[in-house]
Design an enzyme around this catalytic site. Structure first.
Site, mmCIF file in Angstrom:
data_model
loop_
_atom_site.group_PDB
_atom_site.id
_atom_site.type_symbol
_atom_site.label_atom_id
_atom_site.label_comp_id
_atom_site.label_asym_id
_atom_site.label_seq_id
_atom_site.Cartn_x
_atom_site.Cartn_y
_atom_site.Cartn_z
ATOM 1 N N SER A 188 3.561 71.019 11.767
ATOM 2 C CA SER A 188 3.518 71.642 10.441
ATOM 3 C C SER A 188 4.290 72.960 10.491
ATOM 4 O O SER A 188 5.489 72.950 10.744
ATOM 5 C CB SER A 188 2.063 71.842 10.004
ATOM 6 O OG SER A 188 1.994 72.412 8.714
ATOM 7 N N HIS A 215 4.737 68.298 8.025
ATOM 8 C CA HIS A 215 4.260 68.701 6.705
ATOM 9 C C HIS A 215 5.405 69.400 5.975
ATOM 10 O O HIS A 215 5.859 70.470 6.392
ATOM 11 C CB HIS A 215 3.083 69.666 6.826
ATOM 12 C CG HIS A 215 1.864 69.058 7.436
ATOM 13 N ND1 HIS A 215 0.781 69.816 7.824
ATOM 14 C CD2 HIS A 215 1.535 67.775 7.726
ATOM 15 C CE1 HIS A 215 -0.157 69.015 8.329
ATOM 16 N NE2 HIS A 215 0.289 67.777 8.287
ATOM 17 N N ASP A 311 -4.782 68.869 11.447
ATOM 18 C CA ASP A 311 -4.228 67.531 11.263
ATOM 19 C C ASP A 311 -3.650 67.041 12.589
ATOM 20 O O ASP A 311 -2.965 67.778 13.290
ATOM 21 C CB ASP A 311 -3.138 67.556 10.185
ATOM 22 C CG ASP A 311 -2.624 66.171 9.847
ATOM 23 O OD1 ASP A 311 -3.383 65.191 10.043
ATOM 24 O OD2 ASP A 311 -1.470 66.062 9.371
#
EC number: 3.1.1.61
Length: 369
Positions: A188, A215, A311
Protein backbone atom coordinates in the site's frame (compact mmCIF):
# COMPACT_ATOMS: atom_id res chain seq x y z
CA UNK A 1 5.76 18.66 20.25
CA UNK A 2 3.41 18.98 17.28
CA UNK A 3 4.40 17.79 13.81
CA UNK A 4 5.22 20.89 11.74
CA UNK A 5 3.53 20.98 8.32
CA UNK A 6 4.11 23.23 5.29
CA UNK A 7 1.05 23.39 2.99
CA UNK A 8 1.80 24.11 -0.69
CA UNK A 9 -0.95 24.91 -3.21
CA UNK A 10 -1.76 27.76 -5.60
CA UNK A 11 -5.46 27.59 -4.62
CA UNK A 12 -6.27 29.75 -1.59
CA UNK A 13 -9.39 27.64 -1.00
CA UNK A 14 -7.43 24.38 -0.92
CA UNK A 15 -4.65 25.84 1.25
CA UNK A 16 -7.27 26.96 3.75
CA UNK A 17 -9.16 23.66 3.65
CA UNK A 18 -6.06 21.52 4.15
CA UNK A 19 -4.74 23.83 6.88
CA UNK A 20 -8.02 23.65 8.80
CA UNK A 21 -8.04 19.85 8.66
CA UNK A 22 -4.42 19.56 9.76
CA UNK A 23 -4.74 22.10 12.57
CA UNK A 24 -7.82 20.33 13.95
CA UNK A 25 -5.55 17.44 15.00
CA UNK A 26 -3.62 18.30 18.18
CA UNK A 27 -0.53 16.42 17.02
CA UNK A 28 -0.25 18.54 13.88
CA UNK A 29 0.47 22.23 13.22
CA UNK A 30 0.60 24.15 9.94
CA UNK A 31 3.60 26.45 10.35
CA UNK A 32 3.26 28.18 6.95
CA UNK A 33 1.86 27.96 3.44
CA UNK A 34 3.39 28.41 -0.02
CA UNK A 35 1.64 29.33 -3.27
CA UNK A 36 4.05 27.72 -5.75
CA UNK A 37 6.93 25.30 -5.97
CA UNK A 38 9.68 27.91 -5.82
CA UNK A 39 8.28 29.33 -2.59
CA UNK A 40 7.98 25.78 -1.24
CA UNK A 41 11.67 25.08 -1.89
CA UNK A 42 12.70 28.29 -0.12
CA UNK A 43 10.41 27.72 2.88
CA UNK A 44 11.45 24.08 3.19
CA UNK A 45 15.07 25.22 3.60
CA UNK A 46 14.24 28.04 6.00
CA UNK A 47 11.53 26.45 8.17
CA UNK A 48 12.58 22.78 8.10
CA UNK A 49 9.03 21.37 8.37
CA UNK A 50 8.46 17.76 9.40
CA UNK A 51 6.04 17.17 6.49
CA UNK A 52 5.09 19.04 3.30
CA UNK A 53 1.76 18.67 1.48
CA UNK A 54 2.28 19.52 -2.18
CA UNK A 55 0.06 20.25 -5.17
CA UNK A 56 1.35 19.13 -8.58
CA UNK A 57 0.16 21.80 -11.02
CA UNK A 58 1.30 25.26 -9.90
CA UNK A 59 2.72 28.41 -11.55
CA UNK A 60 6.37 29.51 -11.32
CA UNK A 61 7.50 25.98 -10.39
CA UNK A 62 5.42 22.80 -10.53
CA UNK A 63 5.20 20.33 -7.68
CA UNK A 64 7.37 17.63 -9.28
CA UNK A 65 10.28 20.02 -9.83
CA UNK A 66 9.83 21.33 -6.29
CA UNK A 67 9.98 17.79 -4.88
CA UNK A 68 13.26 17.14 -6.72
CA UNK A 69 14.81 20.37 -5.43
CA UNK A 70 13.61 19.82 -1.87
CA UNK A 71 14.88 16.25 -1.81
CA UNK A 72 18.28 17.40 -3.09
CA UNK A 73 18.65 20.30 -0.64
CA UNK A 74 16.60 19.49 2.47
CA UNK A 75 15.00 16.02 2.28
CA UNK A 76 11.53 16.12 3.83
CA UNK A 77 8.56 13.71 3.82
CA UNK A 78 6.18 14.97 1.12
CA UNK A 79 2.50 14.08 0.61
CA UNK A 80 1.29 14.90 -2.92
CA UNK A 81 -2.22 15.92 -3.91
CA UNK A 82 -3.29 14.95 -7.42
CA UNK A 83 -6.27 14.68 -9.73
CA UNK A 84 -7.77 11.27 -10.50
CA UNK A 85 -7.09 11.53 -14.24
CA UNK A 86 -4.67 9.60 -16.43
CA UNK A 87 -2.40 12.66 -16.64
CA UNK A 88 -2.78 13.14 -12.89
CA UNK A 89 -1.72 9.53 -12.33
CA UNK A 90 1.39 9.93 -14.49
CA UNK A 91 2.33 13.17 -12.72
CA UNK A 92 1.84 11.56 -9.31
CA UNK A 93 4.08 8.65 -10.24
CA UNK A 94 6.69 11.16 -11.42
CA UNK A 95 6.46 12.87 -8.02
CA UNK A 96 6.96 9.54 -6.23
CA UNK A 97 9.98 8.89 -8.46
CA UNK A 98 11.29 12.32 -7.47
CA UNK A 99 11.11 11.41 -3.79
CA UNK A 100 7.58 12.08 -2.50
CA UNK A 101 6.45 9.43 -0.03
CA UNK A 102 2.70 9.26 -0.59
CA UNK A 103 -0.26 10.84 -2.37
CA UNK A 104 -3.97 11.58 -1.97
CA UNK A 105 -6.57 12.73 -4.51
CA UNK A 106 -7.40 16.44 -4.29
CA UNK A 107 -11.12 15.63 -4.36
CA UNK A 108 -11.58 14.21 -0.87
CA UNK A 109 -14.97 12.75 -1.78
CA UNK A 110 -13.08 10.35 -4.07
CA UNK A 111 -11.18 8.78 -1.18
CA UNK A 112 -13.77 8.52 1.55
CA UNK A 113 -17.46 7.85 2.14
CA UNK A 114 -17.94 10.94 4.29
CA UNK A 115 -16.14 14.08 5.44
CA UNK A 116 -15.09 12.67 8.82
CA UNK A 117 -13.41 9.72 7.14
CA UNK A 118 -11.60 12.00 4.67
CA UNK A 119 -10.40 14.29 7.47
CA UNK A 120 -9.07 11.35 9.47
CA UNK A 121 -7.36 9.85 6.42
CA UNK A 122 -5.47 13.06 5.63
CA UNK A 123 -4.42 13.52 9.25
CA UNK A 124 -3.24 9.92 9.59
CA UNK A 125 -1.25 10.06 6.34
CA UNK A 126 0.59 13.17 7.52
CA UNK A 127 1.33 11.59 10.91
CA UNK A 128 2.52 8.35 9.32
CA UNK A 129 4.98 9.88 6.86
CA UNK A 130 6.28 12.30 9.51
CA UNK A 131 7.86 9.29 11.21
CA UNK A 132 10.30 9.06 8.26
CA UNK A 133 11.64 12.60 8.84
CA UNK A 134 14.93 11.42 10.32
CA UNK A 135 15.41 8.72 7.70
CA UNK A 136 14.77 10.26 4.32
CA UNK A 137 15.55 8.67 1.02
CA UNK A 138 16.91 10.10 -2.19
CA UNK A 139 14.79 10.36 -5.33
CA UNK A 140 14.63 7.51 -7.82
CA UNK A 141 17.18 7.63 -10.63
CA UNK A 142 15.16 6.41 -13.59
CA UNK A 143 16.71 4.85 -16.67
CA UNK A 144 16.13 6.48 -20.02
CA UNK A 145 12.78 5.60 -21.57
CA UNK A 146 12.69 2.98 -24.30
CA UNK A 147 12.78 4.44 -27.81
CA UNK A 148 10.09 2.12 -29.11
CA UNK A 149 6.91 0.55 -27.80
CA UNK A 150 8.73 -2.72 -27.22
CA UNK A 151 9.83 -3.65 -23.74
CA UNK A 152 13.46 -2.79 -22.90
CA UNK A 153 16.20 -5.29 -23.65
CA UNK A 154 17.45 -7.49 -20.85
CA UNK A 155 20.77 -5.62 -20.82
CA UNK A 156 19.05 -2.40 -19.82
CA UNK A 157 20.02 -0.88 -16.48
CA UNK A 158 17.39 -1.23 -13.78
CA UNK A 159 16.17 1.83 -11.89
CA UNK A 160 17.51 1.89 -8.32
CA UNK A 161 14.26 3.00 -6.73
CA UNK A 162 14.87 4.76 -3.48
CA UNK A 163 14.35 3.48 0.01
CA UNK A 164 16.65 2.88 2.92
CA UNK A 165 20.33 3.52 2.22
CA UNK A 166 21.91 0.41 0.71
CA UNK A 167 23.18 -1.96 3.37
CA UNK A 168 26.37 -3.96 3.00
CA UNK A 169 25.64 -7.45 1.77
CA UNK A 170 26.74 -9.11 4.99
CA UNK A 171 24.23 -11.95 4.76
CA UNK A 172 24.58 -14.56 2.06
CA UNK A 173 21.15 -15.92 1.28
CA UNK A 174 20.48 -19.61 0.77
CA UNK A 175 17.57 -21.12 -1.10
CA UNK A 176 15.11 -23.10 1.00
CA UNK A 177 14.81 -25.77 -1.68
CA UNK A 178 11.06 -25.28 -2.04
CA UNK A 179 9.49 -25.27 -5.50
CA UNK A 180 7.22 -22.41 -6.53
CA UNK A 181 4.67 -21.76 -9.26
CA UNK A 182 3.57 -18.23 -8.32
CA UNK A 183 4.93 -15.07 -6.71
CA UNK A 184 2.43 -12.79 -4.92
CA UNK A 185 3.22 -9.31 -3.58
CA UNK A 186 0.88 -7.05 -1.61
CA UNK A 187 1.52 -3.43 -0.62
CA UNK A 188 0.00 0.00 0.00
CA UNK A 189 1.62 3.29 1.10
CA UNK A 190 5.15 3.42 -0.31
CA UNK A 191 4.39 0.50 -2.60
CA UNK A 192 4.94 2.12 -6.01
CA UNK A 193 8.59 2.84 -5.24
CA UNK A 194 9.08 -0.51 -3.50
CA UNK A 195 7.59 -2.48 -6.39
CA UNK A 196 9.67 -0.55 -8.90
CA UNK A 197 12.82 -1.33 -6.97
CA UNK A 198 12.07 -5.06 -6.81
CA UNK A 199 10.62 -5.66 -10.27
CA UNK A 200 13.34 -3.79 -12.18
CA UNK A 201 15.86 -6.25 -10.78
CA UNK A 202 14.11 -9.38 -12.05
CA UNK A 203 15.32 -11.01 -15.30
CA UNK A 204 13.20 -11.84 -18.34
CA UNK A 205 13.45 -15.54 -17.50
CA UNK A 206 11.78 -15.20 -14.09
CA UNK A 207 10.33 -18.71 -13.79
CA UNK A 208 6.68 -18.12 -12.88
CA UNK A 209 3.86 -15.52 -12.89
CA UNK A 210 3.75 -12.62 -10.43
CA UNK A 211 0.55 -11.10 -9.06
CA UNK A 212 0.77 -7.58 -7.62
CA UNK A 213 -1.79 -6.02 -5.28
CA UNK A 214 -1.19 -2.30 -4.72
CA UNK A 215 -3.77 -0.11 -2.99
CA UNK A 216 -4.29 2.53 -5.68
CA UNK A 217 -7.20 4.43 -7.30
CA UNK A 218 -8.80 2.92 -10.39
CA UNK A 219 -7.40 5.59 -12.71
CA UNK A 220 -3.83 5.04 -11.51
CA UNK A 221 -3.18 1.34 -12.02
CA UNK A 222 -3.06 1.36 -15.84
CA UNK A 223 -0.51 4.20 -15.79
CA UNK A 224 1.52 2.45 -13.09
CA UNK A 225 1.56 -0.88 -14.96
CA UNK A 226 2.61 0.90 -18.16
CA UNK A 227 5.44 2.68 -16.37
CA UNK A 228 6.71 -0.53 -14.78
CA UNK A 229 6.56 -2.28 -18.15
CA UNK A 230 8.88 0.32 -19.71
CA UNK A 231 11.37 -0.03 -16.85
CA UNK A 232 11.38 -3.80 -16.28
CA UNK A 233 12.85 -6.73 -18.16
CA UNK A 234 9.80 -8.82 -17.29
CA UNK A 235 6.45 -7.86 -18.79
CA UNK A 236 4.12 -5.90 -16.49
CA UNK A 237 0.45 -5.36 -17.31
CA UNK A 238 -2.76 -4.28 -15.63
CA UNK A 239 -4.65 -7.51 -15.00
CA UNK A 240 -7.76 -8.23 -17.08
CA UNK A 241 -10.54 -10.70 -16.43
CA UNK A 242 -9.65 -14.04 -18.01
CA UNK A 243 -5.88 -13.47 -18.20
CA UNK A 244 -4.03 -16.80 -18.23
CA UNK A 245 -1.10 -16.58 -15.81
CA UNK A 246 2.21 -16.88 -17.64
CA UNK A 247 5.78 -17.15 -16.42
CA UNK A 248 7.77 -13.92 -16.49
CA UNK A 249 4.68 -11.71 -16.51
CA UNK A 250 3.56 -9.51 -13.60
CA UNK A 251 -0.17 -8.78 -13.30
CA UNK A 252 -1.15 -5.61 -11.42
CA UNK A 253 -4.59 -5.73 -9.82
CA UNK A 254 -6.79 -2.95 -11.27
CA UNK A 255 -7.82 -0.23 -8.83
CA UNK A 256 -11.43 -0.35 -7.67
CA UNK A 257 -11.70 -4.12 -8.33
CA UNK A 258 -10.81 -7.41 -6.68
CA UNK A 259 -8.38 -9.83 -8.32
CA UNK A 260 -8.85 -13.55 -7.73
CA UNK A 261 -7.14 -16.64 -9.13
CA UNK A 262 -9.21 -19.49 -10.55
CA UNK A 263 -8.44 -22.92 -11.99
CA UNK A 264 -5.47 -25.08 -11.15
CA UNK A 265 -1.74 -24.52 -10.83
CA UNK A 266 -0.15 -24.43 -14.28
CA UNK A 267 -3.40 -23.39 -15.96
CA UNK A 268 -4.73 -20.65 -13.72
CA UNK A 269 -6.71 -17.60 -14.83
CA UNK A 270 -7.49 -14.28 -13.23
CA UNK A 271 -10.98 -13.17 -12.28
CA UNK A 272 -11.51 -9.44 -11.93
CA UNK A 273 -14.70 -8.65 -10.00
CA UNK A 274 -16.32 -5.68 -8.28
CA UNK A 275 -16.23 -7.39 -4.90
CA UNK A 276 -19.05 -5.41 -3.31
CA UNK A 277 -18.84 -2.68 -0.68
CA UNK A 278 -17.99 -4.92 2.28
CA UNK A 279 -14.25 -4.82 1.61
CA UNK A 280 -12.25 -1.85 2.88
CA UNK A 281 -9.74 -2.15 0.06
CA UNK A 282 -10.15 -2.49 -3.70
CA UNK A 283 -7.95 -4.24 -4.58
CA UNK A 284 -7.54 -6.23 -1.38
CA UNK A 285 -4.39 -8.25 -0.67
CA UNK A 286 -6.31 -10.75 1.48
CA UNK A 287 -8.65 -11.59 -1.42
CA UNK A 288 -5.87 -12.36 -3.89
CA UNK A 289 -3.65 -14.15 -1.38
CA UNK A 290 -6.57 -16.28 -0.22
CA UNK A 291 -7.43 -17.36 -3.75
CA UNK A 292 -3.75 -18.09 -4.45
CA UNK A 293 -3.65 -20.41 -1.43
CA UNK A 294 -6.63 -22.37 -2.77
CA UNK A 295 -5.19 -22.77 -6.28
CA UNK A 296 -1.46 -23.10 -5.63
CA UNK A 297 -1.30 -24.55 -2.12
CA UNK A 298 2.31 -24.63 -0.93
CA UNK A 299 3.75 -23.35 -4.23
CA UNK A 300 3.47 -19.57 -3.58
CA UNK A 301 6.35 -17.23 -2.76
CA UNK A 302 4.59 -14.25 -1.18
CA UNK A 303 5.64 -10.89 0.24
CA UNK A 304 3.90 -8.16 2.23
CA UNK A 305 5.54 -4.79 1.69
CA UNK A 306 5.20 -1.28 3.13
CA UNK A 307 1.67 -0.08 3.80
CA UNK A 308 -0.81 1.22 6.34
CA UNK A 309 -3.21 -1.12 8.12
CA UNK A 310 -3.25 -4.91 8.20
CA UNK A 311 -4.44 -5.96 4.73
CA UNK A 312 -2.61 -9.14 3.72
CA UNK A 313 -2.39 -10.66 7.19
CA UNK A 314 -5.35 -13.03 6.83
CA UNK A 315 -4.48 -13.94 3.25
CA UNK A 316 -0.89 -14.60 4.33
CA UNK A 317 -2.23 -16.76 7.15
CA UNK A 318 -4.10 -18.85 4.57
CA UNK A 319 -0.96 -19.15 2.46
CA UNK A 320 1.08 -20.26 5.46
CA UNK A 321 -1.56 -22.85 6.40
CA UNK A 322 -1.27 -24.22 2.85
CA UNK A 323 2.51 -24.49 3.24
CA UNK A 324 3.56 -21.46 1.18
CA UNK A 325 6.34 -18.98 2.00
CA UNK A 326 5.65 -15.49 3.37
CA UNK A 327 8.21 -12.72 3.74
CA UNK A 328 7.69 -9.23 5.19
CA UNK A 329 9.54 -6.00 4.50
CA UNK A 330 11.49 -4.84 7.55
CA UNK A 331 10.49 -1.78 9.57
CA UNK A 332 13.50 0.35 8.74
CA UNK A 333 12.95 0.31 4.97
CA UNK A 334 9.15 0.78 5.07
CA UNK A 335 7.44 4.11 4.43
CA UNK A 336 4.68 2.84 6.75
CA UNK A 337 5.31 -0.26 8.86
CA UNK A 338 1.71 -1.39 9.12
CA UNK A 339 0.94 -4.30 6.79
CA UNK A 340 4.33 -6.01 7.22
CA UNK A 341 4.17 -5.49 10.98
CA UNK A 342 0.75 -7.16 11.12
CA UNK A 343 2.16 -10.22 9.35
CA UNK A 344 5.35 -10.31 11.42
CA UNK A 345 3.59 -9.81 14.77
CA UNK A 346 1.19 -12.65 13.97
CA UNK A 347 4.18 -14.94 13.44
CA UNK A 348 3.22 -15.55 9.82
CA UNK A 349 6.34 -14.33 8.01
CA UNK A 350 9.43 -16.52 7.95
CA UNK A 351 11.80 -13.67 7.05
CA UNK A 352 11.80 -9.88 7.51
CA UNK A 353 13.87 -8.31 4.74
CA UNK A 354 15.18 -4.83 3.87
CA UNK A 355 13.73 -3.53 0.62
CA UNK A 356 17.11 -3.18 -1.06
CA UNK A 357 17.73 -6.95 -0.74
CA UNK A 358 14.30 -8.44 -1.49
CA UNK A 359 14.95 -8.92 -5.22
CA UNK A 360 18.29 -10.58 -4.45
CA UNK A 361 16.58 -12.89 -1.97
CA UNK A 362 13.88 -13.75 -4.51
CA UNK A 363 16.41 -14.69 -7.18
CA UNK A 364 18.27 -16.96 -4.77
CA UNK A 365 15.02 -18.60 -3.65
CA UNK A 366 13.81 -19.36 -7.19
CA UNK A 367 17.21 -20.63 -8.33
CA UNK A 368 18.34 -17.71 -10.50
CA UNK A 369 21.25 -16.58 -8.30
Amino acid sequence: MAIKVLVVDDSSFFRRRVSEIINSESRLEVIDVAVNGREAVEKAKALKPDVITMDIEMPVMDGITAVREIMAASPTPILMFSSLTHDGAKATLDALDAGALDFLPKKFEDIARNRDEAVSLLQQRVIQIASKRAFMRRPVARPAAATSSARPLASRTAAPAASAPARPATTKFRASGKKYQLTAIGTSTGGPVALQKILTRLPMNYPHPIVLIQHMPATFTAAFASRLNTLCKIQVKEAQDGDVLQAGVAYLAPGGKQMMIDGRAGAARLRIIDGGDRMNYKPCVDVTFGSAAKVYGDKVLSMVLTGMGADGREGARMLKSAGSTIWAQDEESCVVYGMPQAVAKAGISSEDLPLDRIAERMLVEVGLA
